[in-house]
Every structure is written in structure tokens, then in C-alpha cells.
Design a protein around this motif. Sequence first.
Motif, PDB file in Angstrom:
ATOM      1  N   ARG A 252      11.326   4.358   4.480  1.00 67.83           N
ATOM      2  CA  ARG A 252      11.028   3.036   5.030  1.00 67.83           C
ATOM      3  C   ARG A 252       9.581   2.685   4.693  1.00 67.83           C
ATOM      4  O   ARG A 252       8.639   3.378   5.075  1.00 67.83           O
ATOM      5  CB  ARG A 252      11.214   3.050   6.542  1.00 67.83           C
ATOM      6  CG  ARG A 252      10.823   1.736   7.180  1.00 67.83           C
ATOM      7  CD  ARG A 252      11.101   1.679   8.661  1.00 67.83           C
ATOM      8  NE  ARG A 252      10.661   0.393   9.165  1.00 67.83           N
ATOM      9  CZ  ARG A 252      11.315  -0.747   8.966  1.00 67.83           C
ATOM     10  NH1 ARG A 252      12.473  -0.732   8.339  1.00 67.83           N
ATOM     11  NH2 ARG A 252      10.835  -1.892   9.408  1.00 67.83           N
TER      12      ARG A 252
ATOM     13  N   GLU B 181      -0.348  -7.603  -0.079  1.00 67.78           N
ATOM     14  CA  GLU B 181      -1.406  -7.354   0.907  1.00 67.78           C
ATOM     15  C   GLU B 181      -1.840  -5.897   0.809  1.00 67.78           C
ATOM     16  O   GLU B 181      -1.218  -5.110   0.101  1.00 67.78           O
ATOM     17  CB  GLU B 181      -0.880  -7.629   2.319  1.00 67.78           C
ATOM     18  CG  GLU B 181       0.300  -6.735   2.666  1.00 67.78           C
ATOM     19  CD  GLU B 181       0.756  -6.867   4.111  1.00 67.78           C
ATOM     20  OE1 GLU B 181       0.004  -7.417   4.919  1.00 67.78           O
ATOM     21  OE2 GLU B 181       1.864  -6.421   4.414  1.00 67.78           O
ATOM     22  N   LEU B 182      -2.898  -5.567   1.546  1.00 63.97           N
ATOM     23  CA  LEU B 182      -3.291  -4.168   1.654  1.00 63.97           C
ATOM     24  C   LEU B 182      -2.180  -3.439   2.388  1.00 63.97           C
ATOM     25  O   LEU B 182      -1.869  -3.763   3.533  1.00 63.97           O
ATOM     26  CB  LEU B 182      -4.610  -4.059   2.434  1.00 63.97           C
ATOM     27  CG  LEU B 182      -5.155  -2.643   2.637  1.00 63.97           C
ATOM     28  CD1 LEU B 182      -5.638  -2.066   1.326  1.00 63.97           C
ATOM     29  CD2 LEU B 182      -6.272  -2.640   3.656  1.00 63.97           C
ATOM     30  N   ASN B 183      -1.544  -2.489   1.716  1.00 67.87           N
ATOM     31  CA  ASN B 183      -0.368  -1.851   2.297  1.00 67.87           C
ATOM     32  C   ASN B 183      -0.408  -0.344   2.036  1.00 67.87           C
ATOM     33  O   ASN B 183       0.186   0.164   1.086  1.00 67.87           O
ATOM     34  CB  ASN B 183       0.898  -2.479   1.683  1.00 67.87           C
ATOM     35  CG  ASN B 183       2.152  -2.017   2.392  1.00 67.87           C
ATOM     36  OD1 ASN B 183       2.148  -0.992   3.080  1.00 67.87           O
ATOM     37  ND2 ASN B 183       3.232  -2.761   2.217  1.00 67.87           N
ATOM     38  N   PRO B 184      -1.104   0.385   2.896  1.00 68.90           N
ATOM     39  CA  PRO B 184      -1.271   1.821   2.670  1.00 68.90           C
ATOM     40  C   PRO B 184       0.065   2.574   2.593  1.00 68.90           C
ATOM     41  O   PRO B 184       0.161   3.567   1.872  1.00 68.90           O
ATOM     42  CB  PRO B 184      -2.083   2.288   3.882  1.00 68.90           C
ATOM     43  CG  PRO B 184      -2.760   1.068   4.389  1.00 68.90           C
ATOM     44  CD  PRO B 184      -1.847  -0.081   4.090  1.00 68.90           C
ATOM     45  N   GLU B 185       1.044   2.123   3.327  1.00 68.08           N
ATOM     46  CA  GLU B 185       2.335   2.821   3.294  1.00 68.08           C
ATOM     47  C   GLU B 185       2.978   2.694   1.919  1.00 68.08           C
ATOM     48  O   GLU B 185       3.587   3.640   1.410  1.00 68.08           O
ATOM     49  CB  GLU B 185       3.273   2.264   4.374  1.00 68.08           C
ATOM     50  CG  GLU B 185       2.887   2.661   5.791  1.00 68.08           C
ATOM     51  CD  GLU B 185       2.957   4.177   6.024  1.00 68.08           C
ATOM     52  OE1 GLU B 185       3.956   4.803   5.622  1.00 68.08           O
ATOM     53  OE2 GLU B 185       1.992   4.726   6.588  1.00 68.08           O
TER      54      GLU B 185
ATOM     55  N   HIS C  28       7.085  11.506   6.456  1.00 65.30           N
ATOM     56  CA  HIS C  28       8.189  12.395   6.802  1.00 65.30           C
ATOM     57  C   HIS C  28       8.647  13.164   5.560  1.00 65.30           C
ATOM     58  O   HIS C  28       8.804  14.392   5.584  1.00 65.30           O
ATOM     59  CB  HIS C  28       9.343  11.572   7.388  1.00 65.30           C
ATOM     60  CG  HIS C  28      10.637  12.323   7.480  1.00 65.30           C
ATOM     61  ND1 HIS C  28      10.984  13.074   8.582  1.00 65.30           N
ATOM     62  CD2 HIS C  28      11.657  12.458   6.589  1.00 65.30           C
ATOM     63  CE1 HIS C  28      12.159  13.641   8.369  1.00 65.30           C
ATOM     64  NE2 HIS C  28      12.602  13.277   7.172  1.00 65.30           N
TER      65      HIS C  28
ATOM     66  N   GLY D 232      14.987   1.793   4.771  1.00 67.80           N
ATOM     67  CA  GLY D 232      15.372   3.124   5.223  1.00 67.80           C
ATOM     68  C   GLY D 232      14.942   3.365   6.656  1.00 67.80           C
ATOM     69  O   GLY D 232      14.535   2.442   7.361  1.00 67.80           O
TER      70      GLY D 232
ATOM     71  N   PRO E 251       7.091  -0.317   5.283  1.00 68.65           N
ATOM     72  CA  PRO E 251       6.903  -1.618   5.940  1.00 68.65           C
ATOM     73  C   PRO E 251       5.957  -2.516   5.147  1.00 68.65           C
ATOM     74  O   PRO E 251       5.357  -2.088   4.164  1.00 68.65           O
ATOM     75  CB  PRO E 251       6.289  -1.233   7.280  1.00 68.65           C
ATOM     76  CG  PRO E 251       5.585   0.064   7.028  1.00 68.65           C
ATOM     77  CD  PRO E 251       6.335   0.751   5.929  1.00 68.65           C
ATOM     78  N   GLY E 252       5.839  -3.769   5.613  1.00 68.72           N
ATOM     79  CA  GLY E 252       4.873  -4.694   5.021  1.00 68.72           C
ATOM     80  C   GLY E 252       5.371  -5.312   3.731  1.00 68.72           C
ATOM     81  O   GLY E 252       6.540  -5.176   3.354  1.00 68.72           O
ATOM     82  N   SER E 253       4.452  -5.985   3.044  1.00 69.63           N
ATOM     83  CA  SER E 253       4.844  -6.693   1.829  1.00 69.63           C
ATOM     84  C   SER E 253       3.987  -6.220   0.658  1.00 69.63           C
ATOM     85  O   SER E 253       3.073  -5.418   0.808  1.00 69.63           O
ATOM     86  CB  SER E 253       4.676  -8.195   2.029  1.00 69.63           C
ATOM     87  OG  SER E 253       3.311  -8.484   2.255  1.00 69.63           O
TER      88      SER E 253
ATOM     89  N   SER F  54       9.654   7.485   7.602  1.00 68.20           N
ATOM     90  CA  SER F  54       8.366   7.132   7.001  1.00 68.20           C
ATOM     91  C   SER F  54       8.106   7.965   5.747  1.00 68.20           C
ATOM     92  O   SER F  54       8.735   9.005   5.529  1.00 68.20           O
ATOM     93  CB  SER F  54       7.242   7.378   8.007  1.00 68.20           C
ATOM     94  OG  SER F  54       7.087   8.756   8.211  1.00 68.20           O
TER      95      SER F  54
END
Lengths: 253, 286, 669
Positions: C572, C579-583, C531, C525, C574-576, C528
Amino acid sequence: MSSAKNININLKIWRQKNAKAKGSMETYKLDNVSTASSFLEMLDQLNEQLINDKKEPVAFDHDCREGICGMCSLYINGRAHGPDTGTTTCQLHMRKFNDGDTIFIEPWRSKAFPVVKDLVVDRSAFDRIQQAGGFVSVNTSGRTMDANAIPIPKEDADKSFMAAACIGCGACVATCKNGSAMLFVGAKVSQYALLPQGKVEATQRVLNMVRQMDEEGFGNCTNTGACEVECPKGISLENIARMNREYLKASLK
Amino acid sequence: MAKSALLKSSIAKKYWMAFTGLFLCLFLAGHLAGNLQLLVPNNALNFNKYALFMTTNPAVKILSYVTYLSILFHAVDGFLLTYQNIKARPVGYAKSNPSANSSFSSRNMAVLGTLILVFIVTHMVNFWAKMHFDQNIPLQTITVEVMGQKQELYLMTNDGYMATSQVAKTKEEAAKSGAQVYIKNRTEFYNTQADVKVGEGYKDLYKITVAFFKDPKYGLIATILYVVAMGVLAFHLLHGFQSAFQSIGLNSSTWIPKIKLFGKLFAIIVPILFAIIPVYIHFILK
Amino acid sequence: MKLDSKIPEGHISKKWTDYKDHLKLVAPNNRPKIDIIVVGTGLAGASAAASLGEMGYNVKAFCYQDSPRRAHSIAAQGGINAAKNYQNDGDSIYRLFYDTIKGGDYRAREANVHRLAEVSGNIIDQCVAQGVPFAREYGGLLDNRSFGGTQVQRTFYAAGQTGQQLLLGAYSALSRQIGLGRVKMFNRHEMLDLVKVDGKARGIIARNLVTGELERHSAHAVVIATGGYGNVYFLSTNAMGSNVTAGWKIHKKGALFANPCFVQIHPTCIPVHGVNQSKLTLMSESLRNSGRIWVPKKKEDAEAIREGKLKPTQLAEEDRDYFLERRYPAFGNLVPRDVASRAAKERCDAGHGIEANDTNEGVYLDFSTEIQNKGRQAAYAKGNHNPSAAEVTKLGKQWLEEKYGNLFTMYQKITDENPYETPMKIYPAVHYTMGGVWVDYNLQSTIPGCFVAGEANFSDHGANRLGASALMQGLADGYFVLPYTVSNYLADEIRTGKISTESQEFIDAENNVKNTIDKFLNNNGTKSVDHFHKRLGLIMWNKVGMARNEQGLKQAIEEIAALKEEFYKDVRVPGSSDELNPELEKALRVADFIDLGQLMAMDALQRNESCGGHFREEYQDSEGETLRDDENFSFVSAWEYMGYDISKEILNKEELKYEFIKIAARNYK
């Protein structure tokens, strides 16, 4: 708040993919940061920009954002929790910086606090120290004696509270040139040592907690006092002295 | 548990640093008191007498061994601590601003300590080793005028005198020159014929000291280095003195300001007094 | 669905004691054969995990933070109530019970609240025994202060950090059990689904937030103690990570969600500074003991203040409107939170707000009167009966600093204004959610074996929570209720044996979570997560906030449903996943907030009355006070999940019966 203005800043931030990867300092430019924003809100703004640019946002620890949970960290411009004293990073505000400033942001550095990713470190060593003895061995039945059964001098209770105010953020370790955790452990030992409820197990507690602290790979205290200055909760060096005393007593028993 | 902890744990290391450090502070005070005699005019004999006392009195001897051990412990422990502390932070900061939260001396105790150790070693080579091992150590003499003729005499510990011209440095020399007395075991006067001890001289530490700082070639450098070393000592003490009290757990709001003040005064006054002596010898003493 | 609250028979003061005496037990030798999962390590979770571990069960505890000590209970400032009557001002278990029911505007369950009041004293005993350093008087005994909505001093405190001290106490008990190997702690783990086998809660799927690995954990009972859902509003006093995901996942698996529209808006928070604001900071309610709340009487003055032309200190006494003292003379500045909040909103809506931001939302909390009063007292105490004005001011400020120093410093750090010199600016903000997962008297949800404690459940605070009661409830649930009721449930599980994580149910649940995660990561997307979260927050604040009306709620329901579609299409992440992925963490949480937000609006819409924190503009009297409708709305609304479309949820009702308290209009005048 009416005095807020917008500033443009440069950031130099430690980026590290994961615990095993090699990291490096990366440079970012961030415009239109309100001086009324907190430091972490500035990082939110950076991440929003990075996501919009289809880049990886910066990982950093934070939670309560009101200076009490101890989750936020960051070594900002060479100081733990940044330039303001008595403040956690989440309560540091951008009005402490000027337009055009370059700000260095690094994770806590300690062998006992390995980097997990970017600015996030693993502080579970603190938990293990606590597990080694940071408690009163009382069952949770509620069937103890009445809370007012043992009067405690106000001065002792206040001192104990001031030690217990530690938020376990790890700034003491991060700022100590030796990576020592003695302010953290000293505060915990002191909290209990000052209360009649804690005195019963004082000997074993201090021996066990110090042993665990040493096993975790923290450095040794050389009394530089940096921890006391940078501690966001103003935990006093007196607590380290008290731990030293308690340890000496315990060792000679 | 408790016993091994007193040797190995991080806090125990602090105790050792503190106790040895504080003992060395006491030693410094004693040493200074002795050295200050060098500032008293025409006091060579008393100084040498004092030196003799310090090297022969059994109680002092025990103390001096404790001092050596303290220095050794303090240094070894210091090295261990420093090594472990460096290991505790394998990756350093790109930007660090330690002056915002700690004093110069507190952060540089290891460097200051190492410099002091180097100083101690050279200092001991220059003075202590001569005092203890130098086979040709000068003995205290005085010059008297006898019938318009200057004559040099050895002073003896039994308050007697012996003309230097009668004394040979060794037995062999005595045999050659026919001197009645020769020197054995660095300080003992022996009758050449009977081969019996007739007295003992004073090691002339005063002379060694003055000669050292007045040496035409190296005297100035030695003086400067000595003063610099005392500066280093001052910084080491500035942190070390009050730090020791913190380490052994003496930190209360009533006592710590007093300890800190005393520590500061001690750290400044003691090294200054030490440093005045070579400066006086080099520049002022005739 | 038929709701059985399982409230025991008998007189209110005997119910819990009698009930406890007849609960089934698990013998000590059987306890190690039984696994219990506790999700969340705040006051309720940590105390429950510690207690259950101590009893001998195998406990696994989970928290998303890097340490259990960071749970948001830590941020509670003011204190904890207990009916100890140490101050000899007529307090009793009954009075605490009564105050809590009344404070909750008669929408809480009598039996639960009485039990809470009964065990309140034990909590203080327990905490003191654990080494919690409460404030004390010079005689060495415990000090108390008073809080909003009560006329006695029953609040125990530790400066402005009571929550911290209590949580660290519970954390120390938990740490002890971890050290003894009776509790296994999973930090940086987030529960992403509940696993049900044969209708019973049998485990969870958790994501290791550091490695991204999905883990299956089985147990004979699952305790959810994950706090409230205030972050639906994006801006709240909750921690950034506080979320409803665990509660929402069990809701999706069949647990009913009760009273979602009951949200507490705390009157004394620092106002919003701008669009990048990420959270709101509370100024403890205890400040209302010393501060007076006012706005300028004249709109022109308010405007001049906003424009910076006039300073609040320049405004004459007669030009100030101390609106709480004016409207509620009996309680004055110490009215309950919902009342104080609404009054502030009313003044700001009328154009008297003083904050120079987009909304002008802000009122003054002024300490100048207290400075004078306390300063004079202090001078007298020193034997100076004729102090100068400067002396009085100086002593008064000293008194304030001693009492509230840390709060004043915090205020100054955030706003750059000195509250000793100029009044604080405050405005209400979302603080606590009374609603939560529906539970019966045993704190068990409608899923057998799935218990819910603390703020995450709905049971004790009705439509409004009184100050210093949340800490009390968290610890009561964890230390003194769950150990009994969970054991009672587990008594039938001693023959079950180890539960396999290889069953189809675990595999399905894990795959479900995996698919959701993959979908977010591959969404590609353009916007964020924040948003969408901010947009949800705005809808909620404006239309499901302090004042609600039918039209706004209907709009909110539609807007949120549309936002949900847009979110899944255009977010959207990001990242995978490995892993550590706060989003990614945020995306998973916001998905649940959106669903819940819609349900909150639906709940508010059906509740055609005003009560506690729920204020419907259509239902107020001529003076703007709430109009409760006990005839038609004396029930707990409990919503049943019916699939992706939240508007299809079914409303179940649990009638509230008041046998021991006479229902009356809530009057603080």
C-alpha cells in the motif's frame, strides 16, 4: 535496555500539504511506544498506524539516524531537537518522555527555511551560503604540497575541527528568536580562519558568506546564546565572535 | 563592497549596536558620578556648578552630542534589527520554550530598550529641557541671616551675591518695580539703567530635582517610576554589556568570564546607585 | 558476455602512471560542449563532480537528500588510510596494497588496489589543502592511529568524525564549482532510470522528490556514485535513504552486477532493542584499540546476565572468555571485521550471548583494563609513581573521554547505560557492501559511458574491506581516477553535440518510470512498504547473513521470489505522485532491494567456498576458520540481468590473476 517499558502518548503535529497550502496542528494518539525507541522510530510507528488507517503519513526529514548527517530537524515541545541537549532528534529517545505526555512537533520556522510539506523544510539557503565562499580555492589535482609541509598548532587544528563539526541541521536558526544563521556561518568562517590554508582567502570569504546570509533572509544575531545551547554538536559562540572579528578586519581592509 | 557592508550588513548592525551601547555605558558611568553629588549633604552649589560645567564646557558638549547621536543610532538600529528579526520568522511556533536556552534579558532587549527610550524622553523633558530651555528656570540662591532678618541672595558665578529682592524677572518688571537688576537670557543679571551685564547666576538644577521628587502630588510616582526604569536598565545592561564584546569579536575563553563578571556587576551596581538618589530625596532628604 | 577488465600491461607499480600518460584528453575549449551527469554526492560523487566541473565540463549532480552534504559518507567514524609512512613504522605503497588484497581475502583486482594505494597519499595532501582539520600531534604534524587488519599506523582521522570532515571537504570543493556555475546541483532528486541511446549511456530520468515531476536529463557520460546496498537487510548502519536503485537500474539496462554476496558485517554495533528498531548504530572500530571483547565462559552466567540477575562487572576475570584474544593471539581484538564478527556470532550461537532481546545477540566490549593501564600511565606521567586505585580509575576514564568521548556519549544516549562503568554491549551489523556494479580498470561498467565509483562499484575490497579504506577508495575514484578515465572516454564525444531529450529512448524511459509509479499508487494493497522491507531483511539476515549454507540460501531464493509477488500485489503506497511522498520513494527502492536480495542469495549459493565476509558453513576448517577455494573460485562473479525473473540471471566470470602477490591463506593468528 532492560528498563524499557511501553508508554502511551498524544502528539500534536504540524500538517501542511505543500509549500503553498495553509497548515495546522493536528492531534494524534499513539499507544505502546517503547521507551527504548528513538523519537523517529516513534514517528515511524505513527506512520505505520496512519497507513493502516488509510490516512496520509507524516512527512519528516531524516537519513543517517546516528546524529551526523544533519537531515533530521523537528521542534519538539518548544525546543529544537527536543528536550535533550547535545542531541539530534534521531538520537533523542522516548525514555525522555512519560506516559500520557502530549508532545508538540513542529517544523523549523524561518523565512529562509520555507516549509515543503508537514515537518519538512527547505534548507538550501545553507548550501548557497557555502557556495558563496565556504571553501578553499584549491584545485582537486592532488598535486598540492605534502600534507605535513605546514605544521599547524594542535590547538588551532582542534578548534578548527570543533567548528567544522557543524552538521548543518539548522537548529541554530530554528531556535534563535531572530532566525539568525550566524552560528552556522560563524562555524564555517572559523574552520577556515583558523587554518593557514584558509587564511589566504579569509577576507573575501567572510564578506561573501555574510552577504549571502543576509540575502537569504535570516535574522540578525542578538547574542542570546540560544543557538549554542541547542546545537547538537555544541558549536561554540566563540565562532560567531571570530566571524565578527574577521568581518571587521575584512571591512576595514 | 566593504564600505557599504559596514552600513548595511547584519554584522555591521551589530557593531553599531555594540559601539554605541558601550559608549552609552561610559556615559552612564559619568552621569552617575555627577548624580551621586546629590547624595552629599548641603552640596547644592557644587552640584549646580557641575551642571554648569557640563552644559558649557566645549569638550563635554562634543561628548554630549556624541551621546545624543549614540542614543539615536542605538535606538534606530535597534528598531531596524527588531523589525528584520520579526520578519525572519513569519510563522511562529505553537509551543516554544525559550527559557530553556536563553536569559530573559537577552530575549527582551527590544522591549527593554523601548522602555528605556521612553524613560530617556521623559527624563529629558523633566530635567534636560528645563535646564536648556525653561525661561523661568530658578537660579541658585542662598538664605543668609542679616541682622536677624532672613535674606535671600542669588549666588553668582563670579562668587558674588545679589539680593533677590533687587532683581526683577524681566526688564518690564524692573521698570515697574524699580529694581536695579533684571534677568536676561535666563541666567544673566543686567543693570536696569545701564543695560549692561553685571553677572550671571547658577541654574538651580538641584532645586528642580529635589522639587521634582518631593512634589506632593507626583513625587512618589516619579520616584517609583524612576526606580522601575532603573530596573529595566539593569536588565538591558545585564545582556547588553557582555553582548557588545561578543559583537565586536572579543570572545576568548580567558577574557569572556572576566567581561561577563564585570558586565554583571556594572548592570547591577550602576542602576542601583542611580535609583538610590530619588529614593533618598523623596524619603530621607529634609 | 566477454568481460574485459582493460588492465594495462606492465609492472604493477608502473601500470597506472603509464596508462595515464597514454589516455586521450579533451582540450579545454571542447569541455564546455560536453555534459556529464553525476548521481550521488558522497565522497566519490562529490569529488568526481567537483573535479569534472573544475576541468570545465558541464556537470549536473544529483542527490536524494536535501543537500549534497548529507550523503552517508558523512557517517564514517574511524579514519582514512594512506601510505604516507609518517610514523616511520615501515609502511609503503606496497604494504598498503598488500594489506588490502590480503584483507579482501584475495578476491580483489590487483591493479585497481595498487592504484588505490598509489594515490592514497595524494588524498591526504588534497584534503589538508582543502582545509580538512585532521587530528594533529603537539608538534603540529598529522597524527595517525592503527586499524583492524594492519600492523602499521597509517590511519588519518578527525576524532570520530573522519567521514564527516572528508565529505565536508569534498562538499566544499563541489560547492565552489556550484558557486562558479560549473556544476548544477539537483537536491531532492532521485535517479529512477538510465537512458541508453545506441548502446551508450546518454542520460537519466530523475524524479523531483518535492514536486514529483519526472525530468529528463541528457549527458555524454553518466557517473553512478550512489553507495552500497546494505539496506537490503532493512537493519544496517546505512542511512535510511541509502539505496541501490541507481545501480540496479543500470544493471537492468545491461551493466553487470559483481560479487553481490560480499557484504561486510561490522563487529561493533549497538545491539537491536526491539521490533520497532529502524537502524543500527556503529561504534567505531577504533574502540577495539582500547576495548577487550568477551562473553561469560559459562552459559549459566550469560543467562543470569540476560535476566538481569548478574551484572557483567561482578563476573570474575577467570569466568570471562576473551574469545578474540584466545583465538587470534597475534592480532587479538584487532582482527579484521569479518573475523571478529563471525567469532561473536559463534559465541552467541553457542548460548553465551548477553543481550536481553529475542535473539540474545550481544557481546561485551570492555574498557576496564584500558582504564587501569592508561590511568597508571597518566599518573606516572604526572610524576605520581604510587597512585591510589581511585586515582588510576579517574585518570583512565579521563583518557578514554578524551579519545572516545563522543562515541561514549552517543552510546549512553542510545542505550541509557554508562560505558565508563559497565562494558558496552555490541553485536555485528551490516555495514558495507564490497559487491557492486562491475567496472573495468577505467571504472566503466559494461554500458559504454556509464561509470561507477565508490561503494557502488565492486572493484577494490574483494571479499572484505579493511577499516579506513572506504573513504580512501571513494576519494581516489572521484578525485584521481574518474577525471582521467572519463575524459579518455569523452575524447570521442567532442563532435556529438547536445543530446536531445526528445528522442524515443527518453520518452520510453520516462513512460516506464511513470507506469511503475502509477502502479504502486493504484495498487490499493493492505501492507506498508516497511512491512515488506522488514520481512526481506529478516530473510537476508538469517539466511544470507554472517553464516550461510546451501539449504538456507535455496530457501532464501524461493522466499524472496515469493515475497516479490506478494509485494507487488499487496503493498500500500498512500498519497499521490505529484508531491513529496516518502512512502512512494521507499516503495521504489524496496522493489529493487527485493530483486537484489534474491541475486545476493544466488551469488552466495554459487560460491562454494568461504572467503572474507562470505562464510559458507560447509566450507570451514576444524577451528571454524574460512576455507577459501582458490582453484575454483578465484573469480569475480558478474551477473547479467535477464528480465523480471531474477533466477534467470546469467553468471559471468572475470578471472582474478595474481601476478605480484603470492596467494596465501589469510592468517591473523
